[in-house]
Design a protein around this motif. Structure first.
Motif, mmCIF file in Angstrom:
data_model
loop_
_atom_site.group_PDB
_atom_site.id
_atom_site.type_symbol
_atom_site.label_atom_id
_atom_site.label_comp_id
_atom_site.label_asym_id
_atom_site.label_seq_id
_atom_site.Cartn_x
_atom_site.Cartn_y
_atom_site.Cartn_z
ATOM 1 N N SER A 176 -5.903 3.977 -2.183
ATOM 2 C CA SER A 176 -7.361 4.044 -2.088
ATOM 3 C C SER A 176 -7.910 5.459 -2.002
ATOM 4 O O SER A 176 -9.063 5.696 -2.329
ATOM 5 C CB SER A 176 -7.844 3.267 -0.861
ATOM 6 N N GLY A 188 -6.141 0.774 -7.542
ATOM 7 C CA GLY A 188 -6.890 1.119 -6.349
ATOM 8 C C GLY A 188 -7.886 2.218 -6.644
ATOM 9 O O GLY A 188 -7.847 2.850 -7.709
ATOM 10 N N SER A 189 -8.763 2.464 -5.671
ATOM 11 C CA SER A 189 -9.902 3.350 -5.935
ATOM 12 C C SER A 189 -9.508 4.815 -6.071
ATOM 13 O O SER A 189 -10.343 5.649 -6.403
ATOM 14 C CB SER A 189 -10.957 3.175 -4.844
ATOM 15 N N CYS A 205 0.866 -1.180 0.000
ATOM 16 C CA CYS A 205 0.000 0.000 0.000
ATOM 17 C C CYS A 205 0.898 1.223 0.000
ATOM 18 O O CYS A 205 2.023 1.180 0.487
ATOM 19 C CB CYS A 205 -0.837 0.067 1.271
#
Lengths: 444, 335
Positions: free
Chosen positions: B153, B179-180, B100
């Motif tokens: 995200s 990712g969003s 991440c």
């Protein structure tokens, strides 16, 4: 695509009429850019094998049709070769004796060798090529290039050759003297980078072996209890710090320790290893945390190197459905007990830091941990964590613990860690360690 | 497995999350695994929908911050076990480092990518949530990976994505993002200098397979607003603090604990993200990053009895704070 590559190669290596000033300028500036790009690309990698691949991919197809990079390592010649349009191939052969082959001669003398291989039967050609390309499987990838110009350049750093770069072009494309000088300059800068990368890989391997011993241990399985920890170092590129935790013992009697040695980084980490070991040894003599700290303090004072350590040490014992905690502290933030009811209690254990004064005495404080209760040990990196306007502080820690989850120690520790990370943003911070122990006996 | 069992498990899992009960959540997952469900399916069919629901429940003020935190922490720890289960020890060669972006704690998308890659026979070194640029580069130096896959995200994290892309590409290593925080067409990803974009976890597989082995360092960002992004990102906490003071002063409360609950608490917690979304919109050269953040915050505030028009007030206050930055100011007029 291939015609563009061809033109590029011509730009880089093709002979230019000395009277055509504009073309010479253009070529010089392209060569300078290529050198700068090479230094940047290869230099960034810091990984030995990857750096080799980057060198090859830089040269093929932009400059040559085929390239081989050999590196001498422990009596073995590790060979890597790349043919235009293919993947890098690798092979290892015994190192050549000096002077017995082109490759051996180039490395021994540190002088570039240029040869045209064209005459005779395929066997003769293969024999001639073997002198510069000793691994048969890598020689096969050269089969399509006939006749062939071969340039072998030594790779030297710190006053000795450690390998060589072999470049091949279709004969006729050739390497003129200026092209050879340009490629020697390229090899020179690449050699320094490759050497640095290899040195770095060696020290990284040594550091890796040592740091495995100094890194926080995996948490053991403790019957009737759940453990969770969080660890974040100040110098993240070093991955080692001055905070530490450890938990050891067996059956129904365990010793947990969380501490903070003065300083940061590797030097601090080395000291944490010694303190952890001293605690383990002391715990074999007497399991009382107060007596463990007293012994560790005496050891540190006797060594007398002026370093000091803060620590909290706890003995965790099963007593029916409860866990009994005996806690002693040496100049360290007091641990918290988070009750299932949401109450938060501080374990008021206090004492002098370790390593400063001879014959310091410590005292054990006893606290019961009922089913579902959690004790949280932490270092001052938590409380001192800098925020935009203020330090993380006790009030915020209380608020996070009281409004956060309670029935799972992993969730408790992670909630504190998330709050800390939000609070810290991009700011530099001290080492941080948190250890949670929860009494996971079934709630009555 | 029939749909009924799946629904029951999803309900059981969400129920365990609502109580912050890791062991119960773990038990649901273990039951599904015993029934033959793959780690990947557990992630996509049980954990992902449950975490999405948790986000909604919090946004609607049906769940407290504590409940949301507990639930997320439980899912993260369950996910860590599940991701470890996807490890395939037989795989060799340079791995893909999956992580991440720093300061993001939701490891689910990264866990999905790791699982998809491993299922396709690609070795993975999984770093999980919240890896700093330093940690990431250290892993790149140690492993010489074929690529780094970064999950992001939140729009407010895009400036950090850019920083990590720069750091990783400086080592010659390709970067895949997903990712969003990205648009489905991958325009933001391209602007930020990613080598490739994967719209879904499954698409990370072909994306990795199509990567060049080495890439040049990322080109500097030159679009209008790129410089402002750096300034806004550096000043975001100060900007958020100013706006917060201004808004709280305009809506005084006699209640001494007002700031620790309701819309004031939500505003305090999420203003830095709103300001971060301005930096995100600027760095990715895409105004919709900010629009999405405004819409989301409006939803959160309106479910917490915020005064009507508060979101507009915030946007105006933000515009006033950023009046010396023309590109940012234009974004805000538009929002």
């Amino acid at each position: 695509m291939s015609s563009t590559a061809r033109e590029t190669a011509d730009d880089l290596l093709a002979p230019v009429e000395s009277t055509d000033v504009e073309a010479r300028l253009r070529q010089s500036s392209r060569r300078a850019m290529f050198l700068a790009q090479a230094a940047r690309r290869v230099g960034g990698s810091m990984h030995a094998e990857r750096a080799v691949d980057l060198v090859l991919e830089l040269l093929v197809p932009e400059a040559v049709d085929w390239a081989q990079l050999v590196v001498l390592e422990g009596g073995v010649l590790n060979c890597h070769a790349l043919l235009r349009g293919h993947d890098v191939q690798r092979a290892s052969v015994p190192a050549p004796r000096a002077g017995t082959s082109t490759l051996g001669r180039v490395m021994a003398r540190g002088l570039t060798d240029l040869s045209l291989v064209s005459m005779g039967s395929e066997d003769d050609v293969d024999g001639a090529l073997a002198s510069a390309v000793p691994a048969p499987e890598l020689r096969q990838s050269l089969a399509g290039i006939r006749p062939i110009d071969l340039l072998v350049i030594p790779l030297a750093a710190r006053g000795r050759s450690f390998g060589a770069l072999t470049l091949a072009r279709h004969a006729g494309s050739g390497f003129d003297q200026e092209a050879v000088s340009f490629l020697e300059e390229l090899a020179g800068s690449v050699a320094v980078t490759l050497d640095a990368t290899r040195t770095l890989a060696d020290s990284r391997r040594v550091a890796g072996v040592l740091s495995r011993d100094l890194a926080p241990p995996n948490l053991p399985t403790m019957p009737g209890a759940q453990l969770a920890a969080y660890y974040r170092v100040a110098f993240e590129h070093e991955a080692l710090g001055g905070d530490f935790y450890d938990i050891h013992g067996g059956e129904d009697d365990w010793t947990a320790v969380v501490g903070d040695v003065c300083g940061k980084g590797v030097e601090a980490a080395v000291l944490t290893g010694r303190v952890r070991q001293a605690v383990r040894t002391a715990a074999l003599v007497d399991r009382s945390p107060a007596s463990i700290l007293r012994l560790v303090n005496n050891v540190m004072v006797a060594e007398g190197d002026g370093t000091f350590v803060t620590a909290v040490c706890a003995r965790v014992r099963r007593a029916g459905d409860d866990l009994r905690l005996d806690v002693a502290a040496a100049g360290h933030p007091e641990p918290y007990v988070l009750r299932t009811t949401g109450e938060l209690e501080r374990v008021s254990a206090g004492g002098t830091v370790l390593g400063l004064f001879d014959d310091t005495e410590y005292a054990d404080v006893s606290v019961p941990l009922y089913a579902g209760d959690t004790v949280l040990f932490f270092t001052d990196g938590v409380l001192e964590a800098p925020g935009f306007e203020e330090r993380f502080g006790e009030d915020r820690l209380h608020q996070v613990l009281q409004s956060g989850p309670r029935n799972d120690v992993t969730a408790v520790v992670e909630t504190v860690a998330m709050a800390l990370s939000d609070h810290l943003g991009d700011r530099a911070h001290d080492d941080i360690a948190i250890l949670g122990v929860q009494n996971s006996a079934p709630t009555p | 497995m029939n749909a009924g069992v799946g629904e029951r498990s999803s309900a059981d899992y969400l129920d365990a999350l609502s109580r912050g009960d890791r062991r119960a959540a773990q038990a649901v997952v273990e039951r599904l695994r015993r029934e033959g469900m793959s780690p990947l399916d557990v992630m996509t069919q049980v954990i992902a929908p449950a975490q999405y629901r948790v986000g909604e429940l919090w946004a609607d003020d049906s769940w407290s911050v504590a409940q949301e935190h507990a639930a997320t922490a439980v899912s993260e720890s369950v996910l860590a076990v599940l991701t470890a289960d996807t490890e395939a020890p037989g795989l060799s060669g340079a791995p893909v480092v999956v992580s991440c972006v720093e300061q993001e704690w939701h490891a689910l998308p990264a866990g999905l990518v790791a699982a998809h890659l491993r299922a396709a026979g690609i070795p993975v070194s999984y770093l999980g949530a919240n890896s700093s640029a330093d940690q990431l580069v250290r892993h790149v130096h140690e492993l010489g990976p074929r690529a780094v896959a970064l999950s992001c995200s939140l729009g407010a994290s895009l400036p950090r994505v850019r920083r990590q892309i720069e750091a990783v590409r400086a080592t010659g290593t390709p970067v895949i993002v997903g990712g969003s925080a990205f648009d489905p067409a991958g325009r933001r990803a391209a602007t930020l200098g990613a080598t490739a974009y994967a719209a879904t976890g499954a698409l990370a597989v072909p994306a990795v397979q199509g990567l060049p082995r080495a890439v040049p360092p990322a080109d500097p960002l030159v679009h209008p607003g790129a410089d402002e992004a750096v300034i806004v990102q550096a000043e975001r906490e100060a900007i958020a603090a100013n706006i917060r003071r201004r808004v709280f002063a305009a809506h005084p409360s006699d209640d001494p604990v007002a700031e620790t609950s309701g819309w004031r608490k939500a505003l305090t917690d999420h203003l830095p993200h709103l300001v971060g979304a301005v930096a995100g919109a600027l760095v990715a050269d895409d105004a919709t990053v900010l629009d999405d953040a405004v819409t989301w915050l409006d939803h959160v505030l309106s479910h917490r009895a915020a005064p009507s028009g508060l979101t507009d007030e915030l946007v105006q206050a933000l515009a006033a704070e950023l009046r010396e930055h023309p590109v940012a100011a234009r974004l805000l007029t538009r929002a």
